[in-house]
Design a protein around this motif. Structure first.
Motif, short mmCIF file in Angstrom:
data_model
loop_
_atom_site.label_atom_id
_atom_site.label_comp_id
_atom_site.label_asym_id
_atom_site.label_seq_id
_atom_site.Cartn_x
_atom_site.Cartn_y
_atom_site.Cartn_z
N TYR A 424 0.86 -1.19 0.00
CA TYR A 424 0.00 0.00 0.00
C TYR A 424 0.89 1.24 0.00
O TYR A 424 1.91 1.28 0.69
CB TYR A 424 -0.93 0.00 1.22
CG TYR A 424 -2.04 -1.01 1.10
CD1 TYR A 424 -3.20 -0.70 0.39
CD2 TYR A 424 -1.91 -2.28 1.64
CE1 TYR A 424 -4.21 -1.65 0.25
CE2 TYR A 424 -2.91 -3.23 1.51
CZ TYR A 424 -4.06 -2.90 0.81
OH TYR A 424 -5.06 -3.84 0.66
N VAL A 425 0.50 2.21 -0.78
CA VAL A 425 1.23 3.46 -0.89
C VAL A 425 0.27 4.59 -0.53
O VAL A 425 -0.89 4.57 -0.93
CB VAL A 425 1.78 3.66 -2.31
CG1 VAL A 425 2.54 4.97 -2.42
CG2 VAL A 425 2.69 2.49 -2.71
N PHE A 426 0.76 5.58 0.23
CA PHE A 426 -0.12 6.68 0.62
C PHE A 426 0.49 8.02 0.22
O PHE A 426 1.71 8.18 0.14
CB PHE A 426 -0.42 6.65 2.12
CG PHE A 426 0.75 6.93 3.02
CD1 PHE A 426 0.95 8.20 3.56
CD2 PHE A 426 1.66 5.93 3.34
CE1 PHE A 426 2.04 8.45 4.39
CE2 PHE A 426 2.74 6.17 4.18
CZ PHE A 426 2.93 7.44 4.70
N GLN A 427 -0.39 8.97 -0.05
CA GLN A 427 0.00 10.34 -0.40
C GLN A 427 -0.51 11.29 0.67
O GLN A 427 -1.61 11.09 1.21
CB GLN A 427 -0.59 10.73 -1.76
CG GLN A 427 -0.20 12.14 -2.22
CD GLN A 427 -0.48 12.34 -3.70
OE1 GLN A 427 -0.16 11.49 -4.52
NE2 GLN A 427 -1.08 13.47 -4.05
N THR A 428 0.27 12.31 0.98
CA THR A 428 -0.02 13.17 2.13
C THR A 428 -0.41 14.59 1.72
O THR A 428 -0.27 15.00 0.57
CB THR A 428 1.22 13.25 3.03
OG1 THR A 428 2.37 13.50 2.22
CG2 THR A 428 1.42 11.96 3.81
N LEU A 429 -0.89 15.31 2.71
CA LEU A 429 -1.13 16.74 2.62
C LEU A 429 -0.11 17.43 3.52
O LEU A 429 -0.06 17.15 4.73
CB LEU A 429 -2.55 17.07 3.09
CG LEU A 429 -2.90 18.55 3.28
CD1 LEU A 429 -2.91 19.27 1.94
CD2 LEU A 429 -4.26 18.70 3.96
N GLU A 430 0.73 18.28 2.95
CA GLU A 430 1.73 18.98 3.76
C GLU A 430 1.01 19.90 4.75
O GLU A 430 0.20 20.74 4.36
CB GLU A 430 2.64 19.81 2.86
CG GLU A 430 3.76 20.50 3.62
CD GLU A 430 4.65 21.34 2.71
OE1 GLU A 430 5.88 21.28 2.88
OE2 GLU A 430 4.10 22.02 1.83
N MET A 431 1.32 19.75 6.03
CA MET A 431 0.65 20.53 7.07
C MET A 431 1.72 21.10 8.00
O MET A 431 2.26 20.40 8.86
CB MET A 431 -0.35 19.67 7.84
CG MET A 431 -1.24 20.45 8.78
SD MET A 431 -2.52 19.42 9.57
CE MET A 431 -3.62 19.11 8.18
N LEU A 432 2.03 22.37 7.81
CA LEU A 432 3.07 23.04 8.58
C LEU A 432 2.50 24.07 9.54
O LEU A 432 2.94 24.19 10.68
CB LEU A 432 4.07 23.71 7.63
CG LEU A 432 4.74 22.80 6.59
CD1 LEU A 432 5.58 23.63 5.62
CD2 LEU A 432 5.61 21.76 7.28
N ASP A 433 1.52 24.84 9.06
CA ASP A 433 0.93 25.93 9.83
C ASP A 433 -0.37 25.43 10.46
O ASP A 433 -1.43 25.40 9.82
CB ASP A 433 0.66 27.12 8.90
CG ASP A 433 0.17 28.35 9.65
OD1 ASP A 433 -0.35 28.21 10.78
OD2 ASP A 433 0.27 29.47 9.10
N PHE A 434 -0.31 25.03 11.73
CA PHE A 434 -1.47 24.46 12.40
C PHE A 434 -2.51 25.52 12.78
O PHE A 434 -3.64 25.17 13.10
CB PHE A 434 -1.04 23.66 13.64
CG PHE A 434 -0.16 22.50 13.30
CD1 PHE A 434 -0.64 21.42 12.59
CD2 PHE A 434 1.18 22.49 13.68
CE1 PHE A 434 0.19 20.34 12.27
CE2 PHE A 434 2.01 21.43 13.36
CZ PHE A 434 1.52 20.35 12.66
N LYS A 435 -2.11 26.79 12.75
CA LYS A 435 -3.09 27.85 13.01
C LYS A 435 -4.07 27.96 11.85
O LYS A 435 -5.28 28.11 12.05
CB LYS A 435 -2.38 29.18 13.24
CG LYS A 435 -1.60 29.25 14.54
CD LYS A 435 -0.92 30.61 14.72
CE LYS A 435 -0.11 30.65 16.00
NZ LYS A 435 0.60 31.95 16.19
#
Length: 539
Positions: A424-435
């Motif tokens: 299984y391969v997964f693709q992500t959402l870049e999440m840097l700014d948690f505000k």
């Protein structure tokens, strides 16, 4: 109801016969197609009536006034102009409709960019995007069902028909101290994550955490319900010989660690496999022997910000939406971000990405280090880069709403065969700014859209230029970020959002591969398979 069915492959188009007198269902015979010869193909279905509505990713009916894409985890349900509902019998493949061709339904299997993998090649590790190798196996032949009154839709979430928030964290900046602070923070908000760790303490930073030195603390993460996953094996890179020796000989510290997230340019990374001396077969055997079955594709759908949160909504991943999500920033900062998104997400072509990096590097050399030798190469890169950016800005109204090509099909989880075994391969959402990413408004959008994200995070990042990070000081959680996670945690506790670990999510989604629907003599649709997926009628 159906005028024609055509199978489209890279070598030819082939018309398929069908029983026009069977009003309840239409099976598409693939026996004439030697599937082992193909890694992708399409089925083009032309109806006598236009497609009037489709069941969208958020489980609502939408009029066919925009392009429609349904991947294996979204409803494959449409309604023709004569009010007839049409549904697929299996979840395999992608349904695609061009609203300018309303009588045509494309049933696509592994089209370009639907299962993207990062492959680093050559001496300079030049990045390429390649298509996953997929076994085109079907439980039953693809079939269109024509129920009398209702369709059946499947919940992507184990908690019926709610949003999904899944976090995968990279441990690049973890220390013994902040590991404890992070764990306490997530326990407070009742949030679980898939936590990356370095197995070996081999790092340019003495205080870097590792399983070797922080085993007791990381086991507490596991006991708290978090999932531990490999972030390669060490923070820094050893020689090739020692690196491959580590990879072949390491002993899993726990039996249930299934996820591998590449870190940097470690020579044994999955993304560097084509550039490695190790054979595909041996790489596959090592992973299998270590019980690893899930890999990161080293790709982000985009960068989370205001209005960019749901990986199943391709309209979140456009230049217009990204610019709108950063409208609070100054003009210069907005331009920097939009140019970066044009290069890295809209185009996502290695040649342009390298020119972008060279331009930034040579800019510093020319204007800060007074290196005049870099001036003409800098001008050359700027001119080539500028023409690509200018073509977007010149035709902004036409291009601003085009989804990024690697987000178009929402390839969040898919399969890839290295040689014999499937991973299984997964693709992500870049999440840097948690505000911004996890603002109340964004969480509400995710909830209302029944959306999904698999976040690519660095919870312990210390850099001052990172806005909206978790830690405001090395030992203090940012107040606004804390409030956002409390809001998210409350939604999870109230069963408005499902918060699985990555493996829990994939284990549930495996059920989609087994689903088979059929139709009885009354025209009622039913599940013929035996899965534990959450389902409901869709009228």
């Amino acid at each position: 109801m159906i005028e024609s069915i055509v199978i489209i492959t890279s070598s030819r188009n082939q018309k398929v016969g069908f029983d026009a007198n069977h009003h309840a269902k239409c099976a598409i015979d693939l026996n004439t197609l030697n599937l082992s010869n193909y890694n992708s193909f399409d089925i083009k279905i032309t109806f006598s009536d236009p497609i009037a509505q489709f069941r969208d990713h958020d489980y609502t009916w939408q009029k066919c006034k925009k392009n429609y894409i349904a991947n294996p985890f979204s409803p494959k349900i449409i309604k023709l102009q004569n009010a007839q509902i049409v549904q697929s019998n299996i979840t395999n493949g992608i349904w695609e409709i061009d609203y300018n061709k309303p009588t045509v339904l494309l049933w696509r299997f592994n089209p370009e960019f639907s299962s993207p993998l990062t492959a680093y090649l050559g001496n300079e590790n030049s990045k390429s995007i390649v298509l996953a190798e997929q076994k085109l196996n079907f439980i039953e032949n693809p079939t269109l069902l024509f129920p009398k009154n209702e369709a059946i839709e499947i919940s992507r979430s184990k908690k019926p028909f709610v949003a999904i928030a899944c976090f995968t964290d990279h441990c690049d900046f973890d220390t013994a101290e902040n590991l404890i602070l992070q764990r306490d923070f997530f326990k407070k908000h009742q949030i679980r994550i898939t936590k990356g760790f370095f197995l070996n303490h081999f790092s340019k930073r003495e205080d870097n955490a590792s399983f070797q030195n922080q085993q007791d603390e990381l086991l507490k993460w596991s006991n708290d319900g978090h999932e531990l996953c490999y972030h390669s094996l060490s923070q820094s890179i050893k020689s090739n010989e020692n690196s491959f020796a580590d990879f072949e000989q390491f002993v899993p510290p726990l039996n249930d660690i299934k996820v591998w997230i590449d870190h940097g340019f470690q020579p044994y990374n999955f993304s560097l496999l084509k550039n490695s001396d190790i054979s595909d077969k041996k790489f596959e055997e090592i992973l299998h022997d270590k019980n690893i079955n899930t890999l990161w594709n080293y790709i982000d759908s985009g960068t989370a910000t205001n209005g960019v949160i749901n990986q199943f909504n391709m309209q979140h991943f456009t230049l217009r939406n990204f610019l709108k999500g950063n409208k609070d920033l100054g003009f210069v900062k907005k331009m920097q971000l939009i140019i970066k998104n044009i290069i890295f997400h809209y185009y996502n072509e290695e040649d342009l990405i390298l020119k972008y990096k060279y331009t930034a590097s040579r800019f510093k050399k020319v204007f800060f280090q007074r290196d005049l030798k870099s001036f003409f190469p800098f001008i050359k890169d700027v001119s080539k880069l500028g023409s690509s950016i200018f073509s977007i800005l010149l035709f902004w109204n036409k291009k601003k709403n085009i989804p990024y090509k690697l987000a178009k099909y929402s390839p969040i989880v898919f399969k890839h065969t290295i040689t014999d075994k499937e991973f299984y391969v997964f693709q992500t959402l870049e999440m840097l700014d948690f505000k911004k990413s996890l603002s109340n408004e964004n969480i509400n959008v995710l909830t209302n859209e029944k959306g999904v994200f698999i976040a690519h995070t660095y919870f312990s990042v210390p850099m001052k230029y990172h806005n909206g990070k978790l830690f405001s000081t090395p030992t203090t959680i940012d107040k606004k970020v804390d409030e956002n996670f409390k809001y998210l945690g409350d939604k999870i506790v109230n069963n408005e959002i499902w918060n699985p670990t990555l493996t829990e999510l994939i284990d549930y989604w495996k059920g989609f591969e087994k689903v088979v629907f059929d139709i009885d003599f009354k025209g009622d649709i039913f599940e013929k398979s035996n899965t534990s997926l959450q389902m409901r009628k869709a009228i």
